[in-house]
Design an enzyme around this catalytic site. Sequence first.
Site, PDB file in Angstrom:
ATOM      1  CG  HIS A 148      -6.834   6.051   4.765  1.00  0.00           C
ATOM      2  ND1 HIS A 148      -6.038   5.444   3.821  1.00  0.00           N
ATOM      3  CD2 HIS A 148      -5.994   6.679   5.627  1.00  0.00           C
ATOM      4  CE1 HIS A 148      -4.766   5.702   4.104  1.00  0.00           C
ATOM      5  NE2 HIS A 148      -4.712   6.451   5.188  1.00  0.00           N
ATOM      6  CD  GLU A 181      -2.400   8.434   7.091  1.00  0.00           C
ATOM      7  OE1 GLU A 181      -1.361   8.685   7.699  1.00  0.00           O
ATOM      8  OE2 GLU A 181      -2.520   7.471   6.301  1.00  0.00           O
ATOM      9  CB  CYS A 216      -2.707   1.229  -2.672  1.00  0.00           C
ATOM     10  SG  CYS A 216      -2.863   2.957  -3.041  1.00  0.00           S
ATOM     11  CG  ASP A 220      -1.788   1.234   1.309  1.00  0.00           C
ATOM     12  OD1 ASP A 220      -2.443   1.531   0.282  1.00  0.00           O
ATOM     13  OD2 ASP A 220      -1.819   1.920   2.334  1.00  0.00           O
ATOM     14  CB  SER A 221       0.195   4.754  -0.763  1.00  0.00           C
ATOM     15  OG  SER A 221      -1.022   4.804  -0.051  1.00  0.00           O
ATOM     16  CB  CYS A 261     -10.068   5.334  -0.274  1.00  0.00           C
ATOM     17  SG  CYS A 261      -8.588   5.980   0.524  1.00  0.00           S
TER      18      CYS A 261
HETATM   19  N1  DGL Z   1      -4.031   3.897  -0.108  1.00  0.00           N
HETATM   20  C1  DGL Z   1      -4.672   4.963  -0.847  1.00  0.00           C
HETATM   21  C2  DGL Z   1      -5.901   4.406  -1.577  1.00  0.00           C
HETATM   22  O1  DGL Z   1      -6.473   3.409  -1.208  1.00  0.00           O
HETATM   23  C3  DGL Z   1      -5.070   6.115   0.051  1.00  0.00           C
HETATM   24  C4  DGL Z   1      -3.891   6.927   0.558  1.00  0.00           C
HETATM   25  C5  DGL Z   1      -3.117   7.569  -0.569  1.00  0.00           C
HETATM   26  O2  DGL Z   1      -3.611   8.521  -1.204  1.00  0.00           O
HETATM   27  O3  DGL Z   1      -2.009   7.101  -0.830  1.00  0.00           O
HETATM   28  O4  DGL Z   1      -6.298   4.980  -2.563  1.00  0.00           O
END
Ligand code: DGL
Length: 269
Positions: free
Chosen positions: A188, A154, A75, A12-13, A186
């Site tokens: 989050h 976050e 992600c 993931d990012s 997403c």
């Molecule tokens: N992990 C990213 C997503 O699911 C969210 C956080 C980011 O923008 O990197 O799109």
Amino acid sequence: MDIKEKPIGVFDSGIGGLTVLKEILKALPYENTVYLGDTARVPYGIRSPETVLRYSFENTRFLISKNIKLLVIACNTSSAISLDSIKEAVNIPVIGVIEPGARAAVKATRNKIIGVIGTEATIKSNSYAKAIKKLDEKISVIELACPLFVPLVEEGWTDGMIASLITEKYLGSFKNTNIDTIVLGCTHYPLLKKVISDVMGPKVILIDSAIETASEIKNILKTSGLERNKEGSTFREFFVTDSVEKFKNIGEKFLGEKINNIEKIQLGG
Ligand code: DGL
């Protein structure tokens, strides 16, 4: 090494993909796992497709070097932009979060009007709309970027007045539509489920791509004979590109359990 013993690789990012790992561990508790969070370069959701693609390939190469049997792109932004290219480039199964989420939404909708929320990059890519339309072209899809949701989560502000006001502001426009299903597109957003449900009302179904992805992974491992169903000790490894401490503190909230075994690495030279 017996192929079943090889870990599942998840990237993931940053921290958000732990919501996907959490569901994978629920569905497949005996699997070994390696998680990579590119915490030095998060967020991906505001970056260009070229940059997201480059980062995603760097993450993939790192996890492949860990001898994984299956790759999960947790992600949504990376899945939206790089899933097809990565699938072509590697010789293990690769699963993104878009298709499982789209499939669940198509199954859930009764009036064929689906809302999709995600980062700017995910929404711009139209990946969810394309995946939904591929399954049923009669479905209307209304997409909406909610860029403040990631920093909100976050920060740990997943309930209370600020979370409600921001959610109300974003999703207010959905209220004049007849949307009966919303895809939380997403990593989050599952943490905002309660406030989103409060704003949209109990009749609107919220689709958590993480749960759907985990059940798809289970199916793939089962049908390909790769599932590790041995009880006993498993290993969980975590790699990050920025502070180990910060990942541990916030990550434990996302994952809902203690995180040990975190190592900091450098990607992208
Ligand atoms: N992990 C990213 C997503 O699911 C969210 C956080 C980011 O923008 O990197 O799109």
